[in-house]
Design a protein around this motif. Structure first.
Motif, short mmCIF file in Angstrom:
data_model
loop_
_atom_site.label_atom_id
_atom_site.label_comp_id
_atom_site.label_asym_id
_atom_site.label_seq_id
_atom_site.Cartn_x
_atom_site.Cartn_y
_atom_site.Cartn_z
N ASN A 17 1.57 7.03 -12.47
CA ASN A 17 0.75 7.99 -13.23
C ASN A 17 1.37 9.34 -12.93
OD1 ASN A 17 -2.39 6.94 -14.01
ND2 ASN A 17 -1.33 5.73 -12.44
N THR A 18 2.17 9.86 -13.85
CA THR A 18 2.87 11.11 -13.60
C THR A 18 2.40 12.18 -14.57
OG1 THR A 18 4.80 9.99 -12.70
CG2 THR A 18 5.15 12.21 -13.55
N PRO A 19 1.65 13.16 -14.08
CA PRO A 19 1.16 14.21 -14.97
C PRO A 19 2.32 15.04 -15.54
CG PRO A 19 0.04 14.28 -12.84
CD PRO A 19 1.19 13.34 -12.70
N LEU A 37 4.95 2.32 -5.42
CA LEU A 37 3.97 2.92 -6.32
C LEU A 37 4.34 4.37 -6.59
CD1 LEU A 37 0.69 1.38 -4.90
CD2 LEU A 37 1.22 1.44 -7.35
N CYS A 38 4.54 4.65 -7.84
CA CYS A 38 4.71 6.00 -8.39
C CYS A 38 5.62 6.91 -7.57
CB CYS A 38 3.36 6.64 -8.65
SG CYS A 38 3.54 8.08 -9.72
N ASN A 39 5.05 7.80 -6.76
CA ASN A 39 5.86 8.78 -6.05
C ASN A 39 6.92 8.13 -5.16
OD1 ASN A 39 6.05 10.99 -3.52
ND2 ASN A 39 5.96 11.89 -5.56
N ASP A 40 6.66 6.91 -4.71
CA ASP A 40 7.66 6.18 -3.90
C ASP A 40 9.00 6.09 -4.62
OD1 ASP A 40 6.04 5.34 -1.67
OD2 ASP A 40 5.19 3.73 -2.88
N ARG A 41 8.97 6.07 -5.97
CA ARG A 41 10.23 5.86 -6.70
C ARG A 41 11.17 7.06 -6.59
NH1 ARG A 41 6.86 8.18 -10.35
NH2 ARG A 41 7.49 8.89 -12.43
N ARG A 42 10.64 8.19 -6.10
CA ARG A 42 11.48 9.39 -5.97
C ARG A 42 12.22 9.45 -4.64
NH1 ARG A 42 9.65 12.42 -10.33
NH2 ARG A 42 7.49 12.01 -10.90
N TRP A 43 11.91 8.51 -3.72
CA TRP A 43 12.45 8.57 -2.36
C TRP A 43 13.47 7.47 -2.15
CZ3 TRP A 43 11.02 12.68 0.57
CH2 TRP A 43 9.91 13.40 0.12
N ARG A 56 0.86 -1.20 0.00
CA ARG A 56 0.00 0.00 0.00
C ARG A 56 0.89 1.24 0.00
NH1 ARG A 56 -3.88 -2.62 4.64
NH2 ARG A 56 -5.43 -3.57 3.26
N LYS A 57 0.62 2.12 -0.94
CA LYS A 57 1.51 3.27 -1.20
C LYS A 57 1.77 4.10 0.06
CE LYS A 57 1.83 7.04 -4.64
NZ LYS A 57 1.14 7.56 -5.84
N VAL A 58 3.04 4.29 0.34
CA VAL A 58 3.45 5.03 1.54
C VAL A 58 3.54 6.53 1.26
CG1 VAL A 58 5.41 5.39 3.10
CG2 VAL A 58 4.63 3.05 2.61
N1 CDT Z 1 0.81 9.12 -8.92
C1 CDT Z 1 1.86 9.80 -8.43
O1 CDT Z 1 2.36 9.49 -7.36
N2 CDT Z 1 2.29 10.84 -9.14
C2 CDT Z 1 3.31 11.73 -8.69
C3 CDT Z 1 3.03 13.10 -9.19
C4 CDT Z 1 3.69 14.11 -8.37
S1 CDT Z 1 3.18 15.72 -8.84
C5 CDT Z 1 1.96 16.06 -7.70
C6 CDT Z 1 4.72 11.33 -9.11
O2 CDT Z 1 5.61 11.39 -8.26
O3 CDT Z 1 4.95 11.01 -10.26
#
Ligand code: CDT
Length: 309
Positions: free
Chosen positions: A193-195, A167-173, A122-124
């Motif tokens: 899902n990255t806008p 999940l997604c944003n986790d990959r930045r940490w 579950r996404k942290v």
């Molecule tokens: N889904 C997701 O985690 N998306 C984020 C968007 C960050 S901008 C508010 C990401 O890190 O890609």
């Protein structure tokens, strides 16, 4: 002896707000069949792969968004994916929105093998905000619609390797990768899902893709593991999501990369034994980590500046 696992990254193009789960599942099964033909033993699907990325919409009453959540897994709509994967002898990662029987909402991923859920994450790190932001052309309300994950980052033995999920944003940490690396992870999976554009971040658009790859390549190298990052891409209800799905080997090099913003399968033969080299040399944690200096990482969130000007 090498341990080759052929890995597929099953990028999805946009999912419209009114597209049914059955339709999304049919698209995933088509990619799964291609993965079978190309020899895959593991396929990674995106974050929120059964629905549109609904946190871009504000709703006062969050229960009005319940149609985007799954109350059980597999349910009738998703069971065909479980069955197709079992028949093809392919393990898979699937991101979806979870509504628990006692009313908790999580942004969730599961690892499924042989028809059974092997692992759940579950996404942290929930990005964005909880209240309507009038300055954004699109909202990013993950903090409104989900609770932070309560499972930490377990890892699982699967397909002869040690697997982990984010999940997604986790990959930045960096903490995401390191916690799993301390449990011996050899392959870490992220759906995202990255806008692109349309967000409040004042940075040039090209940096979205640069950062996407930068963080996963660094995570792979510094933790000596494969990283598989898979997008939901393209223009979803008018909001652009980046593609760039990729498979990164432990050296940090990208070995497979998507070239479209549509449903697309990328494939790489991953020799899981390649993860050993870094773990035994530069990133031999037992030998080189200096934990007496790391305590602040788990005891403090924000920055505390030194005194003075
Ligand atoms: N889904 C997701 O985690 N998306 C984020 C968007 C960050 S901008 C508010 C990401 O890190 O890609």
């Amino acid at each position: 002896m090498s341990r080759i696992l052929t890995v597929g990254g099953a990028q999805l193009g946009p999912i419209a707000p009114d597209e049914s789960r059955e339709s999304a599942v049919a698209r995933m099964i088509e990619l799964l069949h291609e993965a079978k033909a190309r020899g895959c033993g593991l396929v990674v699907f995106p974050e929120m792969a059964l629905s549109t990325f609904f946190p871009r919409y504000y709703e006062e009453d969050i229960s009005k968004m319940d149609r985007f959540y799954e109350r059980e897994m597999p349910n009738d709509a998703v069971r065909p994916l479980f069955e197709a994967a079992e028949k093809a002898d392919i393990a898979f990662y699937l991101g979806y929105c979870e509504l628990t029987p006692d009313g908790h909402r999580f942004n969730t991923a599961i690892l499924v093998d042989k028809g059974k859920i092997v692992g759940k994450y579950r996404k942290v790190h929930l990005p964005g905000h909880a209240e309507y932001d009038p300055n954004r052309p699109w909202q990013h309300l993950e903090k409104r619609y989900f609770e932070p994950g309560d499972l930490g980052w377990p890892v699982w033995r699967c397909r002869d390797g040690v697997m982990g999920m984010g999940l997604c944003n986790d990959r930045r940490w960096p903490e995401t990768y390191r916690v799993m690396a301390l449990k011996g992870v050899e392959l870490t999976m992220f759906g995202y899902n990255t806008p692109d554009r349309n967000t409040a971040a004042p940075e040039p658009n090209h940096l979205r893709m640069y950062h996407n790859h930068l963080v996963m390549q660094a995570g792979a190298y510094q933790n000596s593991c494969f990283v598989v990052g898979v997008a939901k891409a393209g223009i979803e209800d008018g909001c652009m999501l980046i593609g760039g799905s990729c498979i990164v080997q432990p050296s940090g090099e990208i070995i497979a990369l998507a070239s479209t913003l549509e449903d697309e399968l990328i494939v790489a033969n991953c020799d899981l034994d390649l993860a050993k080299m870094g773990k035994e040399t530069v990133f031999n944690f037992a030998k080189h980590r200096r934990i007496e200096h790391y305590g602040i990482i788990s005891s403090q969130t924000g920055v505390v500046l030194p005194e003075g000007v």
